[in-house]
Write a protein that holds these residues in place. Structure first.
Motif, PDB file in Angstrom:
ATOM      1  N   SER A  56       0.843  -1.192   0.000  1.00  0.00           N
ATOM      2  CA  SER A  56       0.000   0.000   0.000  1.00  0.00           C
ATOM      3  C   SER A  56       0.883   1.249   0.000  1.00  0.00           C
ATOM      4  CB  SER A  56      -0.877  -0.004   1.259  1.00  0.00           C
ATOM      5  OG  SER A  56      -1.444   1.266   1.462  1.00  0.00           O
ATOM      6  N   LEU A  57       0.456   2.271  -0.739  1.00  0.00           N
ATOM      7  CA  LEU A  57       1.225   3.521  -0.804  1.00  0.00           C
ATOM      8  C   LEU A  57       1.402   4.143   0.591  1.00  0.00           C
ATOM      9  CD1 LEU A  57       2.604   5.672  -2.566  1.00  0.00           C
ATOM     10  CD2 LEU A  57       0.384   6.671  -3.026  1.00  0.00           C
ATOM     11  N   LEU A  58       0.460   3.825   1.504  1.00  0.00           N
ATOM     12  CA  LEU A  58       0.549   4.382   2.859  1.00  0.00           C
ATOM     13  C   LEU A  58       1.834   3.938   3.567  1.00  0.00           C
ATOM     14  CD1 LEU A  58      -1.159   6.109   4.826  1.00  0.00           C
ATOM     15  CD2 LEU A  58      -2.081   3.992   5.748  1.00  0.00           C
ATOM     16  N   SER A 180       4.769  13.308 -15.042  1.00  0.00           N
ATOM     17  CA  SER A 180       5.397  14.215 -14.075  1.00  0.00           C
ATOM     18  C   SER A 180       4.508  14.292 -12.846  1.00  0.00           C
ATOM     19  CB  SER A 180       5.625  15.589 -14.692  1.00  0.00           C
ATOM     20  OG  SER A 180       4.394  16.067 -15.153  1.00  0.00           O
ATOM     21  N   VAL A 181       5.135  14.171 -11.688  1.00  0.00           N
ATOM     22  CA  VAL A 181       4.379  14.140 -10.432  1.00  0.00           C
ATOM     23  C   VAL A 181       4.836  15.283  -9.544  1.00  0.00           C
ATOM     24  CG1 VAL A 181       3.764  12.728  -8.412  1.00  0.00           C
ATOM     25  CG2 VAL A 181       4.316  11.610 -10.578  1.00  0.00           C
ATOM     26  N   LYS A 182       3.857  16.110  -9.148  1.00  0.00           N
ATOM     27  CA  LYS A 182       4.172  17.181  -8.202  1.00  0.00           C
ATOM     28  C   LYS A 182       3.692  16.682  -6.845  1.00  0.00           C
ATOM     29  CE  LYS A 182       2.793  21.955  -7.276  1.00  0.00           C
ATOM     30  NZ  LYS A 182       3.959  22.346  -6.537  1.00  0.00           N
ATOM     31  N   GLY A 209      10.946   5.747 -18.282  1.00  0.00           N
ATOM     32  CA  GLY A 209      11.019   4.328 -18.640  1.00  0.00           C
ATOM     33  C   GLY A 209       9.669   3.693 -18.931  1.00  0.00           C
ATOM     34  N   LEU A 210       8.621   4.536 -19.067  1.00  0.00           N
ATOM     35  CA  LEU A 210       7.275   3.966 -19.261  1.00  0.00           C
ATOM     36  C   LEU A 210       7.153   3.227 -20.593  1.00  0.00           C
ATOM     37  CD1 LEU A 210       5.233   6.991 -17.901  1.00  0.00           C
ATOM     38  CD2 LEU A 210       5.492   4.766 -16.820  1.00  0.00           C
ATOM     39  N   LEU A 211       7.791   3.782 -21.627  1.00  0.00           N
ATOM     40  CA  LEU A 211       7.657   3.159 -22.951  1.00  0.00           C
ATOM     41  C   LEU A 211       8.285   1.774 -22.980  1.00  0.00           C
ATOM     42  CD1 LEU A 211       8.311   6.182 -25.350  1.00  0.00           C
ATOM     43  CD2 LEU A 211       6.203   5.442 -24.256  1.00  0.00           C
ATOM     44  N   TYR A 216      10.902   4.071 -13.673  1.00  0.00           N
ATOM     45  CA  TYR A 216      11.766   4.440 -12.557  1.00  0.00           C
ATOM     46  C   TYR A 216      11.588   5.933 -12.304  1.00  0.00           C
ATOM     47  CZ  TYR A 216      14.970   6.184 -16.169  1.00  0.00           C
ATOM     48  OH  TYR A 216      15.504   6.863 -17.226  1.00  0.00           O
ATOM     49  N   VAL A 217      11.974   6.355 -11.099  1.00  0.00           N
ATOM     50  CA  VAL A 217      11.743   7.742 -10.698  1.00  0.00           C
ATOM     51  C   VAL A 217      12.986   8.597 -10.904  1.00  0.00           C
ATOM     52  CG1 VAL A 217      11.307   9.205  -8.665  1.00  0.00           C
ATOM     53  CG2 VAL A 217       9.971   7.114  -8.997  1.00  0.00           C
ATOM     54  N   GLU A 218      12.777   9.814 -11.405  1.00  0.00           N
ATOM     55  CA  GLU A 218      13.856  10.811 -11.422  1.00  0.00           C
ATOM     56  C   GLU A 218      13.347  12.028 -10.682  1.00  0.00           C
ATOM     57  OE1 GLU A 218      15.668  11.992 -15.085  1.00  0.00           O
ATOM     58  OE2 GLU A 218      16.866  10.158 -15.161  1.00  0.00           O
TER      59      GLU A 218
HETATM   60  C1  HCR Z   1       4.629   8.182  -7.994  1.00  0.00           C
HETATM   61  C2  HCR Z   1       4.507   6.931  -7.114  1.00  0.00           C
HETATM   62  C3  HCR Z   1       3.448   7.143  -6.061  1.00  0.00           C
HETATM   63  C4  HCR Z   1       3.852   8.237  -5.085  1.00  0.00           C
HETATM   64  C5  HCR Z   1       5.190   7.917  -4.413  1.00  0.00           C
HETATM   65  C6  HCR Z   1       5.603   9.008  -3.374  1.00  0.00           C
HETATM   66  C7  HCR Z   1       5.572  10.390  -4.003  1.00  0.00           C
HETATM   67  C8  HCR Z   1       4.617   8.931  -2.197  1.00  0.00           C
HETATM   68  C9  HCR Z   1       5.080   9.701  -0.981  1.00  0.00           C
HETATM   69  C10 HCR Z   1       6.447   9.247  -0.522  1.00  0.00           C
HETATM   70  O1  HCR Z   1       6.858   9.986   0.616  1.00  0.00           O
HETATM   71  C11 HCR Z   1       7.424   9.439  -1.653  1.00  0.00           C
HETATM   72  C12 HCR Z   1       6.960   8.737  -2.869  1.00  0.00           C
HETATM   73  C13 HCR Z   1       7.804   7.894  -3.464  1.00  0.00           C
HETATM   74  C14 HCR Z   1       7.518   7.164  -4.699  1.00  0.00           C
HETATM   75  O2  HCR Z   1       8.696   7.104  -5.422  1.00  0.00           O
HETATM   76  C15 HCR Z   1       6.295   7.686  -5.458  1.00  0.00           C
HETATM   77  C16 HCR Z   1       5.817   6.598  -6.397  1.00  0.00           C
HETATM   78  C17 HCR Z   1       6.720   6.132  -7.509  1.00  0.00           C
HETATM   79  C18 HCR Z   1       5.781   5.411  -8.478  1.00  0.00           C
HETATM   80  C19 HCR Z   1       4.364   5.663  -7.985  1.00  0.00           C
HETATM   81  C20 HCR Z   1       3.389   5.666  -9.133  1.00  0.00           C
HETATM   82  C21 HCR Z   1       1.944   5.806  -8.697  1.00  0.00           C
HETATM   83  C22 HCR Z   1       3.543   4.349  -9.879  1.00  0.00           C
HETATM   84  C23 HCR Z   1       2.867   4.328 -11.197  1.00  0.00           C
HETATM   85  C24 HCR Z   1       3.471   3.211 -11.984  1.00  0.00           C
HETATM   86  C25 HCR Z   1       2.735   2.969 -13.258  1.00  0.00           C
HETATM   87  C26 HCR Z   1       2.781   4.103 -14.208  1.00  0.00           C
HETATM   88  C27 HCR Z   1       3.265   1.757 -13.862  1.00  0.00           C
END
Ligand code: HCR
Length: 396
Positions: A56-58, A180-182, A209-211, A216-218
């Motif tokens: 979970s993202l939490l 892009s994620v803010k 790297g989506l294509l 991966y994150v930058e």
């Molecule tokens: C963007 C991301 C969800 C959010 C994640 C966050 C921003 C959440 C808060 C944390 O403190 C820091 C953090 C780290 C993550 O690196 C970041 C995630 C990386 C990927 C994920 C996406 C929702 C994944 C989407 C993947 C799809 C397109 C295949």
């Protein structure tokens, strides 16, 4: 014998490679189509099953304290400048876990995965055991909003007198090649004994790297740490860049604000947040090693056994989905996930019927948060205008 082993290995490669590629290509075709209609809500994005994570993202809020010694270090420093540097070191040390560790553990091909979208009221509890003279560190996170997804968290080391609280959401867009994620929200690191606060802003990120179906994150742009003692840390991130950029590099500076003006740079820290960095004292010009992410492993997070967890605790809540994903049974994972989503939808419907909205358990929304609004005036103008620092989810 040896030879037949080789032949077997060779033949399994010849079978696996085309099959794997065709699975990826078929998946990627649909996925690219989905991306082209992406609305900006990452939690709603349908990703191919093999890039779904059972976490979970939490749970990501735990990345803030994977190095409990650094988390507590500022409380031990006797002067303000050293405390500001200690907070900066802790922050930089969290980056590898937050933004890169999942790529490294899950291999090249199946890099960053899509985490599970927490339900409203989901709770994640964890702790890091005391070690050496570092007391126990405890984490409490709650999903305070589902649409849009927002997580709030509090991390505390009572012995050191350190509390970090923050909240985090994401706004995103698809640019044709990357997402892009803010990051929305901010954190406040507090030192009890010194009565100091540090406002922490979060970096923006790009999903690359989506294509190639290997996201991966930058990190990009800048983030800041502003202290109530006047110290301001500015962290500038640069990705690989196609000319000469080194992946995951950054430059951070520490200066002391005085009379509303940014002071001279006192220290410059530069390097790679997934690897090592060095610090230069701008007065003496002396350079020393700062932090090395590749040689400092994160400490183990303790989570209560499932038997002791409540229904809303992340690990128990998503147990069946996570198990099905780990077993590669994507149909079952989908069914289990839908069950949770339907349960939640019905709950919201009932609440609307009773006109009784959901009440968050551990956090509350405040419209005027004195600490961060006071500190945010030391942020570069563009940054302080962009997001409101007077609103926050804070512990009740
Ligand atoms: C963007 C991301 C969800 C959010 C994640 C966050 C921003 C959440 C808060 C944390 O403190 C820091 C953090 C780290 C993550 O690196 C970041 C995630 C990386 C990927 C994920 C996406 C929702 C994944 C989407 C993947 C799809 C397109 C295949």
């Amino acid at each position: 014998m040896e030879d037949s082993g080789k032949t077997e290995a060779r033949s399994s490669w010849t079978v696996c490679v085309p099959i794997c590629y065709s699975i990826i290509l078929t998946g990627s075709k649909g996925f690219l189509k989905t991306l082209s209609t992406f609305t900006g809500d990452l939690s709603q994005l349908t990703a191919p099953s093999f890039i779904l994570s059972g976490t979970s993202l939490l749970e990501y809020s735990a990345y803030w304290a994977e190095h409990p010694n650094l988390f507590a270090q500022a409380a031990k420093e006797s002067d303000e400048e050293r405390r500001a540097l200690a907070v900066l070191k802790w922050f930089l040390a969290t980056l590898k876990g937050q933004f890169a560790a999942r790529n490294e553990t899950s291999g090249r091909m199946f890099s960053e995965k899509k985490p599970l979208n927490p339900v409203l009221g989901e709770i994640f509890h964890g702790s890091w055991a005391a070690h050496g003279d570092v007391g126990e560190t405890v984490l409490l996170a709650e999903q305070v909003s589902h649409h849009p997804p927002i997580a709030a968290y509090k991390i505390q080391n009572k012995k050191a007198g350190v509390i970090y609280r923050g909240f985090n959401g994401q706004k995103s867009g698809f640019t044709g090649r990357t997402i892009s994620v803010k990051q929305v929200g901010h954190g406040i690191y507090h030192l009890d004994q010194q009565k100091e606060d540090y406002l922490i802003t979060f970096p923006n990120l790009r999903l690359e790297g989506l294509l190639f179906m290997a996201p991966y994150v930058e990190l990009s742009g800048s983030s800041y740490i502003v202290s109530s003692t006047g110290y301001v840390a500015t962290i500038d991130y640069s990705g690989r860049g196609w000319l000469s950029g080194i992946k995951n590099s950054f430059t951070a500076t520490l200066s002391k604000e005085s009379g509303g003006l940014k002071g001279a740079t006192l220290h410059t820290i530069s390097g790679v947040w997934t690897g090592s960095s060095k610090i230069r004292n701008e007065m003496t010009k002396k350079e020393t090693p700062f932090w090395d992410s590749s040689t400092n492993a994160p400490r183990h997070l303790n989570v209560e056994p499932l038997l002791k967890q409540e229904r809303y605790n992340s690990r128990l809540l998503w147990e069946k989905v996570a198990k099905a994903l780990a077993a590669g049974d994507f149909d079952l994972a989908g069914k289990e996930k839908s069950e949770i989503e339907n349960w939640q939808r019905n709950l919201r419907k009932e609440e609307r019927g009773r006109n009784e909205p959901w009440v968050q358990r551990y956090f509350e929304w405040v419209e005027l948060e004195p600490i961060s609004s006071k500190l945010s005036k030391f942020l570069p103008a563009k940054n302080s205008e962009e997001s409101s620092f007077s609103n926050a989810w804070i512990p009740k």
